[in-house]
Design an enzyme around this catalytic site. Structure first.
Site, PDB file in Angstrom:
ATOM      1  N   SER A 154     -21.081 -21.195  36.611  1.00  0.00           N
ATOM      2  CA  SER A 154     -22.296 -21.517  35.865  1.00  0.00           C
ATOM      3  C   SER A 154     -23.222 -22.469  36.625  1.00  0.00           C
ATOM      4  CB  SER A 154     -21.936 -22.116  34.504  1.00  0.00           C
ATOM      5  OG  SER A 154     -21.052 -23.210  34.656  1.00  0.00           O
ATOM      6  N   ASP A 402     -22.932 -31.934  27.285  1.00  0.00           N
ATOM      7  CA  ASP A 402     -22.812 -31.246  28.568  1.00  0.00           C
ATOM      8  C   ASP A 402     -23.211 -32.232  29.667  1.00  0.00           C
ATOM      9  OD1 ASP A 402     -22.922 -29.729  30.835  1.00  0.00           O
ATOM     10  OD2 ASP A 402     -24.257 -28.191  30.039  1.00  0.00           O
ATOM     11  N   HIS A 405     -23.641 -29.467  33.735  1.00  0.00           N
ATOM     12  CA  HIS A 405     -24.826 -28.718  34.152  1.00  0.00           C
ATOM     13  C   HIS A 405     -26.047 -29.623  34.171  1.00  0.00           C
ATOM     14  CE1 HIS A 405     -21.980 -25.758  32.399  1.00  0.00           C
ATOM     15  NE2 HIS A 405     -22.298 -25.090  33.501  1.00  0.00           N
TER      16      HIS A 405
END
Length: 435
Positions: A154, A402, A405
């Site tokens: 990702s 998160d 990311h």
């Protein structure tokens, strides 16, 4: 002696002397108008030397090497992007969360209500070289008529979407293909420059089976490359690899003939950790790339984006897990982050030696060494804004965060600035100045 002999001609020396005396002023008369015109047109650049009159006299001309010429125009062949500082930049990003429609929802921090905007106003300044702001036109020209592919997890997708957004400020990509859960495999086309851009989901790069409801661990085959992307190598001109975080998960590792080497964080097998396994997987990946590209005479560029540190400062589901709003001024890369980066850089170095052994001058490899500069940007993650307006009803007991990311736009845009700068230093934009 005969009177007609040239050896006794009493006028011989006088004749030659007279001709020379006449030739010299004639030459000056001829050059004088040229000198006057030159002086009139270029009053500050006029210079005169004997070699202007006699251009074929013995002299040595030394042509500068390309390396000298590079330095004379302020261009070094390489740059240590890993060593530098984040400095404030009020120009802001090239795009925002509403102008680019390829951003994954979980990384669209502005649209999802992140209130602070300071994280958008920083740029990376290497210590010993310059890193220009991303120029979409330059990048589009460099990859015109080519296929650029991102392969990995990702974070590879995160970097890809950053690049699409920046290119999209000039020419909007058109989605051609999507497949897999959560659109993990996609392909775009940019008609204005005939460019294809792809993302291949391959979190190990080598062949692997992801954990599921039946098995709570991954299964990796370290001697076999993942053919989901490797089968298309001959059609890929620019390849960006980005993996690492999936190697932290529980896994069983296999080598040739399905021999189990051991495992990480699982039962019934010998615990062997994941650093050596990560290196082995990269070795297999680069070996296959070099072998297959060695059979192909086309120019190709391969990059490995080094490990991107996470910034969890508490429980992932608690308030404030990554709540920084300013970059760190200093922070040492250490522990797992340092080791994962080290493995990646070393495998790129070894792959370059294989390229030399193959004698394939058309294949270039480089590590995009972003680990250190990413470590300083704890302020650049979505945090709770991976979900829209997470505090609309107050702070709940559990807040999903998160801290892995990156917000788009955000610090990850710098990775693509480095990518572009490496391509330019390899001869793209500056090629005309060096030929």
């Amino acid at each position: 002696m005969k009177m007609g002999s040239s050896n006794n001609n009493p006028f011989k020396d006088q004749t030659n002397y007279s001709f020379t005396n006449k030739l010299f002023p004639y030459t000056l008369y001829a050059l004088l108008p040229i000198a006057i015109i030159h002086l009139y047109l270029n009053p500050f650049s006029f210079s005169f030397s004997p070699t202007d009159l006699f251009p074929y006299t013995n002299r040595i001309t030394i042509s500068p090497s390309k390396e000298v010429l590079r330095k004379s125009i302020g261009l070094e062949t390489s740059c240590d992007y890993s060593n530098g500082t984040w400095v404030q930049d009020n120009l802001g990003p090239l795009y925002n969360g509403t102008t680019c429609d390829t951003i994954k929802n979980g990384q669209n921090c502005m649209v999802y209500g992140r209130p602070d905007k300071d994280y958008l106003n920083w740029r990376w300044k290497p210590k010993n070289c310059k890193l220009p702001r991303f120029n979409p036109n330059s990048f589009l020209k460099l990859v015109k008529n080519k296929h650029i592919a991102f392969v990995g997890d990702s974070l590879a997708r995160n970097q890809l979407e950053s690049l699409l957004c920046m290119m999209g400020t000039i020419s909007k990509p058109q989605l051609l293909y999507t497949d897999g859960e959560a659109n993990k495999n996609r392909k775009w086309h940019i008609p204005s420059h005939n460019i294809n851009v792809s993302i291949y989901w391959s979190p190990f790069l080598v062949k692997g089976i992801e954990k599921n409801t039946e098995k709570d661990f991954n299964t990796l085959y370290l001697d076999s490359v993942d053919e989901k992307w490797a089968k298309d190598l001959e059609f890929i001109d620019f390849l960006v690899l980005s993996v690492g975080h999936w190697y932290l998960h529980p896994a069983v590792y296999h080598n040739g003939n399905n021999v189990v080497l051991g495992c990480h964080y699982c039962q019934n097998y010998t615990e062997i950790g994941f650093y050596d396994v990560f290196g082995k997987a990269l070795e297999t990946t680069f070996r296959k790339i070099v072998e297959r590209k060695g059979q192909n005479g086309n120019e190709s560029s391969v990059f490995l984006t080094t490990f991107s540190p996470a910034h969890f400062e508490g429980e992932w589901d608690k308030f404030g897990a990554c709540s920084k709003t300013q970059p760190y001024k200093e922070k040492v890369l250490e522990g797992m982050d340092a080791e994962m980066r080290k493995v990646g850089v070393e495998e790129v170095r070894k792959a370059k030696l294989r390229v030399e052994e193959f004698g394939n001058s058309n294949l270039r490899l480089e590590a995009l060494d972003i680990s250190g500069l990413a470590l300083l940007r704890a302020d650049g993650h979505p945090g709770p804004y991976m979900n829209p307006f997470p505090f609309a009803n107050g702070v709940g007991e559990r807040v999903q965060n998160d801290c892995v990311h990156w917000c788009l736009p955000g610090p990850i845009d710098t990775w693509n600035e480095i990518l572009l700068d490496v391509l330019k230093r390899w001869g793209g934009e500056y090629k005309g100045k060096l030929t």
